[in-house]
Scaffold this active site. Sequence first.
Site, PDB file in Angstrom:
ATOM      1  N   ASP A 199       0.824  -1.204   0.000  1.00 13.59           N
ATOM      2  CA  ASP A 199       0.000   0.000   0.000  1.00 13.59           C
ATOM      3  C   ASP A 199       0.864   1.262   0.000  1.00 13.59           C
ATOM      4  OD1 ASP A 199       0.916  -0.063   2.591  1.00 13.59           O
ATOM      5  OD2 ASP A 199      -1.067  -0.143   3.532  1.00 13.59           O
ATOM      6  N   SER A 200       2.183   1.098   0.073  1.00 15.64           N
ATOM      7  CA  SER A 200       3.094   2.234  -0.101  1.00 15.64           C
ATOM      8  C   SER A 200       2.918   2.873  -1.470  1.00 15.64           C
ATOM      9  CB  SER A 200       4.546   1.784   0.076  1.00 15.64           C
ATOM     10  OG  SER A 200       4.868   0.744  -0.843  1.00 15.64           O
ATOM     11  N   ASP A 215      -0.782  -6.447  -0.202  1.00 21.02           N
ATOM     12  CA  ASP A 215      -1.152  -5.832   1.070  1.00 21.02           C
ATOM     13  C   ASP A 215      -2.669  -5.829   1.248  1.00 21.02           C
ATOM     14  OD1 ASP A 215       0.434  -4.850   3.159  1.00 21.02           O
ATOM     15  OD2 ASP A 215       1.288  -3.285   1.900  1.00 21.02           O
ATOM     16  N   GLU A 264       9.554  -4.240  10.521  1.00 20.01           N
ATOM     17  CA  GLU A 264       9.892  -2.906  10.021  1.00 20.01           C
ATOM     18  C   GLU A 264      10.347  -2.002  11.156  1.00 20.01           C
ATOM     19  OE1 GLU A 264       8.126   0.833   7.395  1.00 20.01           O
ATOM     20  OE2 GLU A 264       6.990  -1.034   7.539  1.00 20.01           O
TER      21      GLU A 264
END
Length: 322
Positions: free
Chosen positions: A69-70, A108, A218
């Site tokens: 979704d980045s 995602d 992350e």
Amino acid sequence: MLRLTKLGTNVVGRRLYSVAPVTPVNQITIADLFAKHVSKQPITMITAYDYITGTWAQAAECDMVLVGDSLAMCALGYNSTTEISLQEFKYHVAAVCRAPGTAFVVADMPFGSFESSLEKGIETAVSLMQVSSKVGAVKLEVGSSSNPNGLRDYSLRLAEELCSRGIPVVGHIGLTPQRVHALSGYKAQGGADARRAEAIHRTAQELERVGCFSVVLECVPHKVSETITRNLNIPTIGIGAGKNTSGQVLVQSDLLGMLPGKLPRLAKQYGHLYEDSVRCIRTYMDEVTTGKFPENEKHGFRIKETVWLEYLAKVGKGNGDL
């Protein structure tokens, strides 16, 4: 499985199972990823947003391609990953999956597509898997396995529900951008509070227990990530989590330098596509302005002399030169 039998001069394909594809595709599987993990070979993962970036990732032979979704920020110009809709996101998943190649594709689960209920989350995961047969798993951002109120995180329950239904899940813990407000900003997790580091560790173990086949870590301190990796039987994929995870993932636009601006600490830039692209476009503009491009003989198309004369007669013009 396809068996070929020769009848005279014709080769006939005969399926041994009703579900076997006519043309077998050698996609990387979860078993392949586990084989690399067991043999201590680092797993490579890269994001992709469309057919072009998907093609680049596949041509490079990455093990895994993440449609993250980045893309909301890196490809579509949104201010946050929380702004993209499921329908818009699925459009990009489909485009990435059209790129030829064998990489294992993960999609995602975007913000707003699963939080309202377990039923909604299951429906979203199923719809993402149905976008293309290349989608091998979904990725789910997950909060701590416990919180001050003693409540089990909803996304953990959803991960368990998805795994129990045979939907492969990659858990995502540490810095989870969809929860950026709850985390009070984009910052590393577990480096200033031992309880927070322990919670991340416990969540990773819980994700393995409920059936996730991999976990993304992350912005987790590398010592914590290494300890988590040693204590899991499933692969860990790090981004800003040090070198001792089972594999690494980077955002393709960061890696290739597609956009201007400061690079995140967790990334490394291997190319300068933004600068190179602007330079190339400016060169094109200069050649158009000065008459260097296009050149008729190189970039144009000729017309037969007889056709040219007939054309001129029809439009009422005099003779002209080719």
